[in-house]
Design an enzyme around this catalytic site. Structure first.
Site, PDB file in Angstrom:
ATOM      1  N   SER A 127       0.830  -1.208   0.000  1.00 42.13           N
ATOM      2  CA  SER A 127       0.000   0.000   0.000  1.00 42.13           C
ATOM      3  C   SER A 127       0.856   1.246   0.000  1.00 42.13           C
ATOM      4  O   SER A 127       1.942   1.274   0.576  1.00 42.13           O
ATOM      5  CB  SER A 127      -0.917   0.021   1.228  1.00 42.13           C
ATOM      6  OG  SER A 127      -1.650   1.230   1.233  1.00 42.13           O
ATOM      7  N   LYS A 181      -4.405  -6.805   3.498  1.00 40.12           N
ATOM      8  CA  LYS A 181      -4.420  -5.669   2.570  1.00 40.12           C
ATOM      9  C   LYS A 181      -5.853  -5.383   2.086  1.00 40.12           C
ATOM     10  O   LYS A 181      -6.259  -4.227   1.930  1.00 40.12           O
ATOM     11  CB  LYS A 181      -3.492  -5.945   1.379  1.00 40.12           C
ATOM     12  CG  LYS A 181      -3.546  -4.878   0.261  1.00 40.12           C
ATOM     13  CD  LYS A 181      -3.212  -3.490   0.792  1.00 40.12           C
ATOM     14  CE  LYS A 181      -2.928  -2.444  -0.269  1.00 40.12           C
ATOM     15  NZ  LYS A 181      -3.924  -2.205  -1.277  1.00 40.12           N
ATOM     16  N   HIS A 184      -7.558  -3.595   4.780  1.00 36.69           N
ATOM     17  CA  HIS A 184      -6.987  -2.233   4.753  1.00 36.69           C
ATOM     18  C   HIS A 184      -7.774  -1.384   3.747  1.00 36.69           C
ATOM     19  O   HIS A 184      -8.177  -0.259   4.027  1.00 36.69           O
ATOM     20  CB  HIS A 184      -5.509  -2.307   4.360  1.00 36.69           C
ATOM     21  CG  HIS A 184      -4.903  -1.015   3.901  1.00 36.69           C
ATOM     22  ND1 HIS A 184      -5.189  -0.457   2.666  1.00 36.69           N
ATOM     23  CD2 HIS A 184      -4.040  -0.153   4.487  1.00 36.69           C
ATOM     24  CE1 HIS A 184      -4.536   0.685   2.527  1.00 36.69           C
ATOM     25  NE2 HIS A 184      -3.824   0.886   3.626  1.00 36.69           N
ATOM     26  N   ASN A 185      -8.014  -1.947   2.571  1.00 38.10           N
ATOM     27  CA  ASN A 185      -8.742  -1.194   1.548  1.00 38.10           C
ATOM     28  C   ASN A 185     -10.200  -0.967   1.942  1.00 38.10           C
ATOM     29  O   ASN A 185     -10.774   0.077   1.618  1.00 38.10           O
ATOM     30  CB  ASN A 185      -8.650  -1.907   0.196  1.00 38.10           C
ATOM     31  CG  ASN A 185      -7.312  -1.681  -0.480  1.00 38.10           C
ATOM     32  OD1 ASN A 185      -6.314  -1.448   0.196  1.00 38.10           O
ATOM     33  ND2 ASN A 185      -7.278  -1.743  -1.786  1.00 38.10           N
ATOM     34  N   GLU A 188     -10.051   1.860   4.098  1.00 36.22           N
ATOM     35  CA  GLU A 188      -9.753   3.011   3.209  1.00 36.22           C
ATOM     36  C   GLU A 188     -11.056   3.545   2.588  1.00 36.22           C
ATOM     37  O   GLU A 188     -11.319   4.753   2.615  1.00 36.22           O
ATOM     38  CB  GLU A 188      -8.776   2.517   2.136  1.00 36.22           C
ATOM     39  CG  GLU A 188      -8.466   3.458   1.001  1.00 36.22           C
ATOM     40  CD  GLU A 188      -7.554   2.764  -0.057  1.00 36.22           C
ATOM     41  OE1 GLU A 188      -6.469   2.290   0.325  1.00 36.22           O
ATOM     42  OE2 GLU A 188      -7.933   2.697  -1.243  1.00 36.22           O
TER      43      GLU A 188
HETATM   44  C1  6PG Z   1      -3.211   1.355  -1.606  1.00 37.54           C
HETATM   45  C2  6PG Z   1      -4.473   1.479  -2.395  1.00 37.54           C
HETATM   46  C3  6PG Z   1      -4.273   0.856  -3.749  1.00 37.54           C
HETATM   47  C4  6PG Z   1      -5.312   1.245  -4.759  1.00 37.54           C
HETATM   48  C5  6PG Z   1      -6.701   0.926  -4.364  1.00 37.54           C
HETATM   49  C6  6PG Z   1      -7.711   1.772  -5.065  1.00 37.54           C
HETATM   50  O1  6PG Z   1      -3.314   0.820  -0.518  1.00 37.54           O
HETATM   51  O2  6PG Z   1      -2.183   1.810  -2.077  1.00 37.54           O
HETATM   52  O3  6PG Z   1      -5.522   0.854  -1.730  1.00 37.54           O
HETATM   53  O4  6PG Z   1      -4.153  -0.522  -3.566  1.00 37.54           O
HETATM   54  O5  6PG Z   1      -5.194   2.588  -5.017  1.00 37.54           O
HETATM   55  O6  6PG Z   1      -6.891  -0.411  -4.688  1.00 37.54           O
HETATM   56  O7  6PG Z   1      -8.867   1.055  -5.000  1.00 37.54           O
HETATM   57  P1  6PG Z   1     -10.175   1.423  -5.776  1.00 37.54           P
HETATM   58  O8  6PG Z   1      -9.798   1.619  -7.215  1.00 37.54           O
HETATM   59  O9  6PG Z   1     -11.047   0.234  -5.569  1.00 37.54           O
HETATM   60  O10 6PG Z   1     -10.673   2.671  -5.148  1.00 37.54           O
END
Ligand code: 6PG
Length: 469
Positions: A127, A181, A184-185, A188
């Site tokens: 990430s 991860k 984590h998303n 996010e």
């Molecule tokens: C990270 C982000 C990366 C990516 C996302 C965006 O941790 O660096 O999460 O993995 O930018 O997957 O996800 P979406 O396109 O689903 O918003």
């Protein structure tokens, strides 16, 4: 020159990770399916310890043995395609790492294929976006521990250096790293949605300008909510379109896209029965946002109140800060609870305090909140939900009234706030000793003889409801 580390896939993330590894003193082999990109990368890195390869055979031959190879291609079938070509070229003991956002089931499956050939395999969540890849991402690894031990030195050096050590960790066997991860998303998504709701309440509710909103986000960022997502939100609101001079954010189409990790996180929460309503709300909010044409049509047909709040601005903004704080904590709380449940169900053996430590720098959800979160999880590794621990219990006690006022105002004025209201509902349900689910049990038993338990004696019961009515 033999390379100590190989990268397959030279899109921005792959290139930047390769450069990061090379900058730490390790010669890197680089391969991309289309030769043009490899060539461009070779030109860009002339004079550096980068060994470009134009076939996989050549790539494999330039690597020191046992080999360490990081695959950085789009999640899904492209990973399978690369592995199908790569695995037969490798020797037992070689290590393959998938650094993309792969689904955890795919990682478990690929790990078995690697095992059948005597290869080592790691599913590695990385990430931090482009800048993180180059200067220090957060790295969440899972799979063969022996493989991790081999690359731990390099991964630790290229990772972000956080307040409590390098943001790189091995979380467990199989797909543990990719699962962490993915969640984590999910977190996010929930925090991004929360900040979008705060922006909407300030913009449409209070009529604030982008510059004024940037000041608010900037002030929050200097306090206990300090985080990467707040920092970029302030920056976004201060950015003007170079062509028109207008605030750029206001020129961007309001349909949020997604690549799937938030959805998978929610799907898995549903599968294992982990409560993650705020993360789910954020995924559904993106889905609703994508219905742009329908929304524009419905705006003319379905009435609601005017979105203008008559609130005293300073008081409202103080409440809004607390609402964002409690909703963000709710997002971490639900995500970490999901990790706790998934760890039991899937045998990951996750150390949640270590997860919080690795999230402290480099990754998208890095935040000052992770310091007390890690402390709480260190004190009680199986903590069911963050709000049971300090300082979150006190923050809830002192500020839940603010969250209630914000959600009530949003609802009263027709401004959707799905993340904030789901966080409030979640904590209210969690702290309610007796919920109305007894009525649901009665309904299930009435129409389907699904039986119920009683509060006054043990056993399983069924009632002929119509007969005794
Ligand atoms: C990270 C982000 C990366 C990516 C996302 C965006 O941790 O660096 O999460 O993995 O930018 O997957 O996800 P979406 O396109 O689903 O918003």
């Amino acid at each position: 020159m033999k390379a100590q580390f190989g990268v397959i896939g030279l899109a921005v993330m792959g290139q930047n990770l390769a450069l990061n590894v090379e900058s730490k003193g390790h010669p890197v082999a680089a391969y991309n399916r289309t030769a043009d990109r490899t060539k461009a990368f070779a030109e860009r890195t002339q004079g550096r310890k980068v060994v470009p390869a134009y076939t996989l055979q050549e790539f494999v031959a330039t690597l020191e043995r046992p080999r360490a190879i990081l695959v950085m291609v789009k999640a899904g079938s492209p990973v399978d395609d690369v592995l199908a070509e790569l695995f037969p070229l490798l020797a037992p003991g070689d290590l393959v790492m998938d650094g993309g956002n792969s689904h955890y089931d795919d990682t478990d499956r690929r790990l078995k294929l690697a095992e059948e050939r005597g290869l080592l395999y790691l599913g590695v969540g990385i990430s931090g976006g482009e800048a993180g890849a180059l200067h220090g991402p957060a790295i969440m690894a899972g799979g063969h521990l022996e493989g991790y031990a081999r690359v731990k030195g390099i991964l630790t050096k290229i990772a972000a250096q956080g307040p409590e050590g390098p943001c790189c960790g091995y979380f467990g066997p199989g797909s543990a790293g990719h699962y962490v991860k993915m969640v984590h998303n999910g977190i996010e998504y929930a925090i991004m949605q929360t900040l979008a709701e705060a922006y909407d309440l300030m913009k449409r509710g209070l009529g604030m300008s982008p510059h004024e909103m940037a000041d608010v986000f900037g002030e929050w960022n200097r306090g206990e909510l300090g985080s990467y997502l707040l920092e970029i939100t302030e920056g976004i609101l201060r950015t003007r379109d170079p062509e028109t001079g207008a605030p750029l954010v206001e020129l961007i189409l309001d349909t949020a896209q997604q690549k799937g990790t938030g959805k998978w996180s929610t799907q898995s929460a549903l599968d294992i029965g982990a409560p993650a309503p705020t993360i789910a709300a954020a995924v559904f909010a993106r889905i609703v946002s994508a219905l742009k044409d329908e929304r524009v049509h419905a705006e003319k047909l379905i009435p609601g109140p005017e979105p203008h709040l008559a609130a005293d601005r300073a008081g409202f903004l103080a409440d809004l800060h607390h609402a964002v704080y409690l909703t963000a904590v709710s997002a971490y709380a639900q995500g970490l609870r999901q990790l706790r449940d998934a760890s039991q169900e899937r045998g990951y053996g996750l150390d949640l305090a270590e997860v919080a430590r690795v999230w402290m720098a480099g990754c998208i959800i890095r935040s000052k909140l992770l310091v007390p979160i890690r402390r709480a999880l260190t004190a009680q590794p199986d903590l069911p939900i963050l709000f049971l621990a300090e300082p979150f219990r006190s923050r809830w006690r002192d500020h839940h009234a603010s969250l209630r006022r914000i959600v009530a105002e949003a609802h009263r004025h027709g401004i959707p706030a799905p993340a904030m209201s789901s966080a409030l509902d979640f904590v209210d349900a969690y702290r309610t000793g007796r919920l109305p689910a007894n009525l649901i049990q009665a309904q299930r038993d009435w129409f389907g003889a699904h039986t119920y338990e009683r509060v006054d004696r043990p056993g399983t019961f069924h009632t002929e409801w119509e007969a005794i009515r």
